[in-house]
Design a protein around this motif. Structure first.
Motif, PDB file in Angstrom:
ATOM      1  N   MET A   1     -34.673  -6.348 -11.979  1.00 13.21           N
ATOM      2  CA  MET A   1     -35.010  -7.490 -11.122  1.00 13.21           C
ATOM      3  C   MET A   1     -34.618  -7.151  -9.694  1.00 13.21           C
ATOM      4  SD  MET A   1     -34.356 -11.478 -11.846  1.00 13.21           S
ATOM      5  CE  MET A   1     -32.611 -11.460 -12.117  1.00 13.21           C
ATOM      6  N   LYS A   2     -35.502  -7.434  -8.780  1.00 20.66           N
ATOM      7  CA  LYS A   2     -35.283  -7.055  -7.377  1.00 20.66           C
ATOM      8  C   LYS A   2     -33.987  -7.667  -6.825  1.00 20.66           C
ATOM      9  CE  LYS A   2     -39.844  -6.023  -5.605  1.00 20.66           C
ATOM     10  NZ  LYS A   2     -40.912  -6.752  -6.287  1.00 20.66           N
ATOM     11  N   ARG A   5     -28.780  -5.963 -10.161  1.00 22.64           N
ATOM     12  CA  ARG A   5     -28.598  -4.989 -11.229  1.00 22.64           C
ATOM     13  C   ARG A   5     -27.325  -5.364 -11.969  1.00 22.64           C
ATOM     14  NH1 ARG A   5     -32.794  -1.860 -12.460  1.00 22.64           N
ATOM     15  NH2 ARG A   5     -31.382  -0.308 -13.331  1.00 22.64           N
ATOM     16  N   ARG A  25     -47.344  -3.892 -26.255  1.00 21.09           N
ATOM     17  CA  ARG A  25     -46.747  -5.235 -26.324  1.00 21.09           C
ATOM     18  C   ARG A  25     -45.423  -5.278 -25.574  1.00 21.09           C
ATOM     19  NH1 ARG A  25     -49.008 -10.260 -27.232  1.00 21.09           N
ATOM     20  NH2 ARG A  25     -50.266 -10.166 -29.107  1.00 21.09           N
ATOM     21  N   GLU A  28     -45.887  -5.860 -22.084  1.00 16.04           N
ATOM     22  CA  GLU A  28     -46.360  -7.227 -21.843  1.00 16.04           C
ATOM     23  C   GLU A  28     -45.221  -8.241 -21.867  1.00 16.04           C
ATOM     24  OE1 GLU A  28     -49.295  -8.507 -24.706  1.00 16.04           O
ATOM     25  OE2 GLU A  28     -49.295 -10.561 -23.962  1.00 16.04           O
ATOM     26  N   VAL A  29     -44.268  -8.083 -22.809  1.00 20.84           N
ATOM     27  CA  VAL A  29     -43.246  -9.114 -22.972  1.00 20.84           C
ATOM     28  C   VAL A  29     -41.997  -8.897 -22.121  1.00 20.84           C
ATOM     29  CG1 VAL A  29     -43.975  -9.676 -25.314  1.00 20.84           C
ATOM     30  CG2 VAL A  29     -42.115  -8.033 -24.966  1.00 20.84           C
ATOM     31  N   PRO A  31     -39.696  -8.918 -19.199  1.00 22.67           N
ATOM     32  CA  PRO A  31     -39.724  -9.454 -17.834  1.00 22.67           C
ATOM     33  C   PRO A  31     -38.963  -8.596 -16.842  1.00 22.67           C
ATOM     34  CG  PRO A  31     -38.215 -10.744 -19.196  1.00 22.67           C
ATOM     35  CD  PRO A  31     -38.722  -9.612 -20.050  1.00 22.67           C
ATOM     36  N   HIS A  32     -38.405  -7.472 -17.300  1.00 25.79           N
ATOM     37  CA  HIS A  32     -37.666  -6.591 -16.391  1.00 25.79           C
ATOM     38  C   HIS A  32     -38.292  -5.201 -16.275  1.00 25.79           C
ATOM     39  CE1 HIS A  32     -34.550  -9.362 -15.371  1.00 25.79           C
ATOM     40  NE2 HIS A  32     -34.289  -9.630 -16.616  1.00 25.79           N
ATOM     41  N   GLN A  33     -39.515  -5.063 -16.724  1.00 25.11           N
ATOM     42  CA  GLN A  33     -40.264  -3.821 -16.559  1.00 25.11           C
ATOM     43  C   GLN A  33     -39.472  -2.605 -17.030  1.00 25.11           C
ATOM     44  OE1 GLN A  33     -40.215  -6.289 -13.878  1.00 25.11           O
ATOM     45  NE2 GLN A  33     -41.982  -7.053 -14.995  1.00 25.11           N
ATOM     46  N   CYS A  50     -32.388  -3.696 -18.915  1.00 28.46           N
ATOM     47  CA  CYS A  50     -32.561  -4.468 -20.159  1.00 28.46           C
ATOM     48  C   CYS A  50     -31.498  -5.558 -20.255  1.00 28.46           C
ATOM     49  CB  CYS A  50     -32.464  -3.536 -21.366  1.00 28.46           C
ATOM     50  SG  CYS A  50     -32.480  -4.419 -22.955  1.00 28.46           S
ATOM     51  N   MET A  51     -31.962  -6.793 -20.546  1.00 31.69           N
ATOM     52  CA  MET A  51     -31.008  -7.898 -20.700  1.00 31.69           C
ATOM     53  C   MET A  51     -30.848  -8.276 -22.169  1.00 31.69           C
ATOM     54  SD  MET A  51     -33.078 -11.264 -19.538  1.00 31.69           S
ATOM     55  CE  MET A  51     -34.841 -11.443 -19.777  1.00 31.69           C
ATOM     56  N   GLU A  52     -31.380  -7.437 -23.048  1.00 28.20           N
ATOM     57  CA  GLU A  52     -31.205  -7.608 -24.496  1.00 28.20           C
ATOM     58  C   GLU A  52     -31.701  -8.964 -24.996  1.00 28.20           C
ATOM     59  OE1 GLU A  52     -27.003  -6.718 -24.774  1.00 28.20           O
ATOM     60  OE2 GLU A  52     -27.452  -4.670 -25.321  1.00 28.20           O
ATOM     61  N   CYS A  53     -32.855  -9.412 -24.501  1.00 29.37           N
ATOM     62  CA  CYS A  53     -33.386 -10.695 -24.959  1.00 29.37           C
ATOM     63  C   CYS A  53     -34.036 -10.539 -26.327  1.00 29.37           C
ATOM     64  CB  CYS A  53     -34.382 -11.268 -23.954  1.00 29.37           C
ATOM     65  SG  CYS A  53     -35.929 -10.359 -23.812  1.00 29.37           S
ATOM     66  N   ALA A  55     -37.153  -9.642 -27.003  1.00 28.97           N
ATOM     67  CA  ALA A  55     -38.588  -9.937 -27.056  1.00 28.97           C
ATOM     68  C   ALA A  55     -39.390  -8.715 -27.496  1.00 28.97           C
ATOM     69  CB  ALA A  55     -39.078 -10.431 -25.702  1.00 28.97           C
TER      70      ALA A  55
ATOM     71  N   TRP B  91     -36.852 -20.640 -22.275  1.00 24.23           N
ATOM     72  CA  TRP B  91     -35.987 -19.451 -22.323  1.00 24.23           C
ATOM     73  C   TRP B  91     -34.822 -19.649 -23.293  1.00 24.23           C
ATOM     74  CZ3 TRP B  91     -35.093 -14.648 -22.210  1.00 24.23           C
ATOM     75  CH2 TRP B  91     -33.880 -14.100 -21.831  1.00 24.23           C
ATOM     76  N   ILE B 126     -44.011 -15.788 -20.752  1.00 27.80           N
ATOM     77  CA  ILE B 126     -43.372 -14.505 -21.082  1.00 27.80           C
ATOM     78  C   ILE B 126     -41.951 -14.726 -21.597  1.00 27.80           C
ATOM     79  CG2 ILE B 126     -42.440 -12.383 -20.056  1.00 27.80           C
ATOM     80  CD1 ILE B 126     -44.964 -12.104 -18.459  1.00 27.80           C
ATOM     81  N   ALA B 129     -41.273 -15.023 -25.336  1.00 25.47           N
ATOM     82  CA  ALA B 129     -41.464 -13.877 -26.236  1.00 25.47           C
ATOM     83  C   ALA B 129     -40.189 -13.496 -26.978  1.00 25.47           C
ATOM     84  CB  ALA B 129     -41.980 -12.667 -25.444  1.00 25.47           C
ATOM     85  N   ALA B 130     -39.041 -13.944 -26.474  1.00 22.85           N
ATOM     86  CA  ALA B 130     -37.776 -13.638 -27.152  1.00 22.85           C
ATOM     87  C   ALA B 130     -37.644 -14.423 -28.461  1.00 22.85           C
ATOM     88  CB  ALA B 130     -36.600 -13.922 -26.232  1.00 22.85           C
ATOM     89  N   ARG B 169     -45.420 -11.070 -13.799  1.00 23.85           N
ATOM     90  CA  ARG B 169     -44.618 -10.706 -14.971  1.00 23.85           C
ATOM     91  C   ARG B 169     -43.167 -10.455 -14.615  1.00 23.85           C
ATOM     92  NH1 ARG B 169     -46.992  -9.526 -19.109  1.00 23.85           N
ATOM     93  NH2 ARG B 169     -49.245  -9.531 -19.190  1.00 23.85           N
ATOM     94  N   LEU B 171     -39.401 -11.257 -13.192  1.00 27.32           N
ATOM     95  CA  LEU B 171     -38.426 -12.321 -12.976  1.00 27.32           C
ATOM     96  C   LEU B 171     -37.889 -12.250 -11.559  1.00 27.32           C
ATOM     97  CD1 LEU B 171     -36.303 -12.348 -16.206  1.00 27.32           C
ATOM     98  CD2 LEU B 171     -37.208 -14.347 -15.070  1.00 27.32           C
ATOM     99  N   TYR B 296     -30.730 -11.889 -16.171  1.00 28.27           N
ATOM    100  CA  TYR B 296     -30.693 -10.422 -16.078  1.00 28.27           C
ATOM    101  C   TYR B 296     -29.413  -9.825 -16.648  1.00 28.27           C
ATOM    102  CZ  TYR B 296     -27.674 -10.285 -11.886  1.00 28.27           C
ATOM    103  OH  TYR B 296     -26.637 -10.394 -10.987  1.00 28.27           O
ATOM    104  N   THR B 297     -28.503 -10.681 -17.165  1.00 24.22           N
ATOM    105  CA  THR B 297     -27.281 -10.152 -17.765  1.00 24.22           C
ATOM    106  C   THR B 297     -27.483 -10.006 -19.268  1.00 24.22           C
ATOM    107  OG1 THR B 297     -26.464 -12.409 -17.952  1.00 24.22           O
ATOM    108  CG2 THR B 297     -25.764 -11.158 -16.037  1.00 24.22           C
ATOM    109  N   SER B 298     -26.954  -8.915 -19.813  1.00 24.35           N
ATOM    110  CA  SER B 298     -27.133  -8.650 -21.244  1.00 24.35           C
ATOM    111  C   SER B 298     -25.897  -9.056 -22.029  1.00 24.35           C
ATOM    112  CB  SER B 298     -27.384  -7.155 -21.453  1.00 24.35           C
ATOM    113  OG  SER B 298     -26.270  -6.420 -20.984  1.00 24.35           O
TER     114      SER B 298
END
Lengths: 97, 331
Positions: A1-2, A5, A25, A28-29, A31-33, A50-53, A55, B91, B126, B129-130, B169, B171, B296-298
């Motif tokens: 995310m811009k 980090r 997929r 596509e899903v 959100p953090h590229q 990776c935020m470990e969502c 998805a 979310w 999006i 999707a989680a 797409r 965040l 953005y936090t894991s």
């Protein structure tokens, strides 16, 4: 995310390239590229974003992705710990209900 | 209530304009008032006059989510499928699994969506999707899931183009996005913080004076505010990646300002040390807590921060208490 980090080297994301069918997929899903499809296979281009969502793993048809998914929420985790230890007075709570 | 024919049944027609009451409800929910009951009934809704070819957009039944989506789609003909997420946003509900495969498939069956539309395509946010597994949805009910955009505001452009741009797409977490999260965090923190502050006041009143007690209580509230509001608002400006470190630094700056502006030279050694140890620890804890509000936090990162940070915070608080008590007994 811009502009944002989080900690490096902690994400539990794993990609099994042999299983990947290159469907895209995950691209596509996420959100953090974190992913890109290169030559009909997904590659992890930015693991630390990776935020470990979860998805990507949930939406991966051949189950080529694995991640220890969950919500990174400190108060939620504390409540969870206290609940596990069965301390009284800490039954509810959490950030988003 | 106007109704639109939907397959063999009917669906309520909803407008895309938000009323004063909608805005007021959202405002109150931001402050934690009626937040857990701010919801709409799940089901199929008609925006405009959708026909069997119209797109189907899926959202949560948190009223703020539903309102934002219908406002974005104002002036179009779209089916809006609202899932039962018990008044939780997309979310958070995806994280809990209520915005999930099971509920989506169930809601499609309940509403008879397959008879309402001739196509088999759903448009999901999006961030949902989680909780939803697109290929399992397809297996179970034949509907194809497309994850469209992160923000509802980009839905019109998505519908026009039929695809999302990279910006749609991605965040974002700008200053305003963080600001709106602060009020509810303050309200949620008040429950544990106010009794503790009262206790600090009473103890200080008993062993020191009314002035000291008031100063200690206010200093503590300030540290909580720094952790909840200042830390998150200044998030990208505070150095480091760890939220605990960012919060602690904000707390140190807060202490230094307090020292400079509230006659720190007259505090005495014990109180000064106590302040600089305890207050940043409090700020640090509350800024670390803000990880729950970010996207953005894991989990692994927060776990690591807590494993390293909580003992340090506890030690700082313990040391502060020891120094202040020792100072009282020795002087």
């Amino acid at each position: 995310m811009k502009g944002f980090r989080y900690l490096e080297g902690v994400a539990t994301l794993e990609l099994d390239t042999a299983r990947c069918i290159g469907c895209g997929r995950c691209v596509e899903v996420c959100p953090h590229q974190v992913f890109r499809v290169e030559g009909k296979k997904a590659v992890v281009v930015d693991r630390d974003a990776c935020m470990e969502c979860g998805a990507c793993a949930l939406n991966c048809p051949p189950a080529a992705l694995k991640v220890d998914a969950g919500v990174g929420c400190a108060s939620g985790m504390i409540h969870e710990w206290l609940r596990e230890k069965k301390l009284p007075g800490f039954s509810g709570g959490g950030c988003c209900g | 209530m106007r109704w639109v024919a939907a397959g063999s049944g009917r669906a309520p027609q909803i407008g895309g304009t938000l009323t004063l009451a909608d805005h007021l409800g959202a405002c109150l929910a931001r402050w934690g008032i009626n937040r857990m009951t701010f919801m709409v009934p799940p089901g199929l809704y008609a925006i405009g006059a959708p026909d069997s070819e119209a797109p189907v957009v899926v959202t949560a039944n948190y009223k703020m989510s539903y309102d934002i989506v219908r406002r974005a789609l104002c002036g179009r003909n779209v089916w809006l499928l609202v899932l039962e997420t018990y008044g939780i946003n997309v979310w958070c509900a995806a994280g809990k699994g209520t915005f999930g495969t099971g509920e989506l498939v169930r809601r499609i069956e309940n509403t008879g969506l397959a008879q309402v539309v001739s196509h088999r395509r759903l448009i999901l946010p999006i961030l949902g999707a989680a909780g939803v597994s697109a290929h399992r949805v397809k297996q179970r009910c034949g509907f194809e899931v497309a994850y469209a955009t992160v923000r509802a505001a980009d839905l019109p452009a998505y519908l026009d183009q039929g695809a999302a741009t990279p910006a749609m797409r991605e965040l974002r977490f700008n200053w305003y996005d963080r600001l709106v999260l602060v009020p509810v965090e303050l309200v949620l923190a008040a429950k544990p913080v106010l009794p503790v502050t009262a206790l600090v006041y009473l103890v200080a009143r008993l062993f020191w004076s009314a002035d000291v007690a008031a100063a200690a209580a206010l200093a503590l509230l300030g540290a909580v505010f720094t952790g909840i509001a200042v830390g998150p608002l200044l998030l990208p400006l505070l150095p480091g990646r760890s939220f605990a470190v960012k919060g602690a630094l904000a707390g140190v700056v807060y202490c230094a300002l307090l020292y400079a502006l509230a006659g720190g030279a007259g505090w005495g050694v014990a109180a000064t040390l106590g302040c600089f140890l305890a207050l940043p620890a409090v700020s640090s804890f509350y800024t670390l807590n803000f990880t729950g509000c970010t996207t953005y936090t894991s989990k692994s990162g927060v776990k690591k921060e807590m494993r390293l940070g909580l003992p340090v915070m506890a030690a700082a608080l313990g040391a502060a208490l020891f120094i202040v008590v020792a100072g009282r007994l020795l002087v």
